[in-house]
Design a protein around this motif. Structure first.
Motif, PDB file in Angstrom:
ATOM      1  N   ILE A   1      -6.084  -5.964   0.662  1.00  0.00           N
ATOM      2  CA  ILE A   1      -7.122  -6.895   0.212  1.00  0.00           C
ATOM      3  C   ILE A   1      -7.667  -7.709   1.384  1.00  0.00           C
ATOM      4  N   ASN A   2      -6.805  -8.066   2.328  1.00  0.00           N
ATOM      5  CA  ASN A   2      -7.206  -8.981   3.395  1.00  0.00           C
ATOM      6  C   ASN A   2      -7.697  -8.326   4.679  1.00  0.00           C
ATOM      7  N   ILE A   3      -7.368  -7.068   4.897  1.00  0.00           N
ATOM      8  CA  ILE A   3      -7.869  -6.345   6.078  1.00  0.00           C
ATOM      9  C   ILE A   3      -8.835  -5.284   5.562  1.00  0.00           C
ATOM     10  N   THR A   4     -10.117  -5.543   5.735  1.00  0.00           N
ATOM     11  CA  THR A   4     -11.117  -4.652   5.132  1.00  0.00           C
ATOM     12  C   THR A   4     -12.054  -4.006   6.149  1.00  0.00           C
ATOM     13  N   SER A   5     -11.887  -4.301   7.424  1.00  0.00           N
ATOM     14  CA  SER A   5     -12.878  -3.842   8.396  1.00  0.00           C
ATOM     15  C   SER A   5     -12.796  -2.344   8.682  1.00  0.00           C
ATOM     16  N   ASN A   6     -11.607  -1.824   9.037  1.00  0.00           N
ATOM     17  CA  ASN A   6     -11.503  -0.393   9.325  1.00  0.00           C
ATOM     18  C   ASN A   6     -10.048   0.062   9.276  1.00  0.00           C
ATOM     19  N   ILE A   7      -9.857   1.376   9.344  1.00  0.00           N
ATOM     20  CA  ILE A   7      -8.516   1.965   9.235  1.00  0.00           C
ATOM     21  C   ILE A   7      -7.658   1.565  10.429  1.00  0.00           C
ATOM     22  N   ARG A   8      -8.254   1.536  11.602  1.00  0.00           N
ATOM     23  CA  ARG A   8      -7.495   1.194  12.803  1.00  0.00           C
ATOM     24  C   ARG A   8      -6.883  -0.205  12.673  1.00  0.00           C
ATOM     25  N   GLU A   9      -7.653  -1.141  12.124  1.00  0.00           N
ATOM     26  CA  GLU A   9      -7.132  -2.500  11.957  1.00  0.00           C
ATOM     27  C   GLU A   9      -6.052  -2.549  10.875  1.00  0.00           C
TER      28      GLU A   9
ATOM     29  N   GLU B   1      -3.945  -0.074  10.123  1.00  0.00           N
ATOM     30  CA  GLU B   1      -2.742   0.481  10.732  1.00  0.00           C
ATOM     31  C   GLU B   1      -2.164  -0.493  11.766  1.00  0.00           C
ATOM     32  N   GLY B   2      -3.036  -1.175  12.494  1.00  0.00           N
ATOM     33  CA  GLY B   2      -2.586  -2.168  13.467  1.00  0.00           C
ATOM     34  C   GLY B   2      -1.823  -3.296  12.804  1.00  0.00           C
ATOM     35  N   CYS B   3      -2.304  -3.712  11.642  1.00  0.00           N
ATOM     36  CA  CYS B   3      -1.623  -4.776  10.890  1.00  0.00           C
ATOM     37  C   CYS B   3      -0.244  -4.304  10.437  1.00  0.00           C
ATOM     38  N   LEU B   4      -0.175  -3.072   9.967  1.00  0.00           N
ATOM     39  CA  LEU B   4       1.108  -2.517   9.529  1.00  0.00           C
ATOM     40  C   LEU B   4       2.089  -2.435  10.701  1.00  0.00           C
ATOM     41  N   ILE B   5       1.617  -1.986  11.843  1.00  0.00           N
ATOM     42  CA  ILE B   5       2.475  -1.890  13.027  1.00  0.00           C
ATOM     43  C   ILE B   5       2.915  -3.283  13.491  1.00  0.00           C
ATOM     44  N   SER B   6       1.994  -4.259  13.441  1.00  0.00           N
ATOM     45  CA  SER B   6       2.354  -5.641  13.799  1.00  0.00           C
ATOM     46  C   SER B   6       3.396  -6.204  12.846  1.00  0.00           C
TER      47      SER B   6
ATOM     48  N   THR C   1       1.366 -12.134   9.538  1.00  0.00           N
ATOM     49  CA  THR C   1       0.837 -11.022  10.338  1.00  0.00           C
ATOM     50  C   THR C   1      -0.660 -10.853  10.118  1.00  0.00           C
ATOM     51  N   VAL C   2      -1.099 -10.921   8.866  1.00  0.00           N
ATOM     52  CA  VAL C   2      -2.532 -10.792   8.556  1.00  0.00           C
ATOM     53  C   VAL C   2      -3.303 -11.929   9.214  1.00  0.00           C
ATOM     54  N   LYS C   3      -2.746 -13.133   9.185  1.00  0.00           N
ATOM     55  CA  LYS C   3      -3.423 -14.276   9.804  1.00  0.00           C
ATOM     56  C   LYS C   3      -3.561 -14.075  11.314  1.00  0.00           C
TER      57      LYS C   3
END
Length: 166
Positions: A26-34, A36-41, A61-63
């Protein structure tokens, strides 16, 4: 986005609870790379800090991800938020108006503009009715000094600051 996060987390070898995956989706909507980056972070925060993966860690992490993204806060946006908070007409901030509530709103807008943008003092001054760079410095210093002693003002500035950075 939920399916992407589920697939990516399973490929890494971790199954995340649905509430965490939904929160990120819901909070990361820009692209797939972001995404996946959030998940890795999230997984990096988990392994480095040794804490369990929970919703609070996901929110943190999302913040972190989203604050790095929003670097283009404009003086106009700050002005709108300050005027909305204090219920002051935006045009009043550009006039030679010296009413207490207008001066306070103008000074806070200048303070936040200096703090949150990369704009020069001259640019900030021009935005507020062609004021000099020294006026911006004075406003910044006045608010900086006042928030150290006036808790209500500090609370108001923090509220506006948080609203701008969302």
């Amino acid at each position: 986005r939920v399916a992407i996060l589920n697939r990516k987390s399973k490929s890494i070898g971790i199954t995340l609870p649905n509430d965490i995956i939904e929160y990120i989706a819901i909070n990361i909507t820009s692209n797939i790379r972001e995404l996946e980056g959030c998940l890795i972070s999230l997984l990096a925060n988990y392994s480095l800090n040794g804490t369990e993966i929970n919703l609070d860690l996901a929110k943190k992490t999302v913040k972190e991800i989203s604050t790095g993204r929003q670097t283009n806060i404009s003086i106009e946006f700050i002005t709108k938020e300050v005027c909305s908070f204090f219920k002051v007409d935006e045009n009043k901030l550009r006039e030679k108006n010296r009413k207490k509530e207008v001066v306070l709103a103008r000074q806070i807008a200048m303070y936040l503009s200096k703090k949150l943008t990369k704009s020069s003092l001259k640019t900030i001054g021009l935005h507020f009715g062609g004021r000099d760079h020294s006026t911006v410095i004075h406003s910044f210093n006045s608010i900086e000094k006042a928030i150290k002693t006036d808790l209500e003002l500090k609370s108001n500035v923090d509220t506006i600051h948080n609203k701008i950075e969302l």
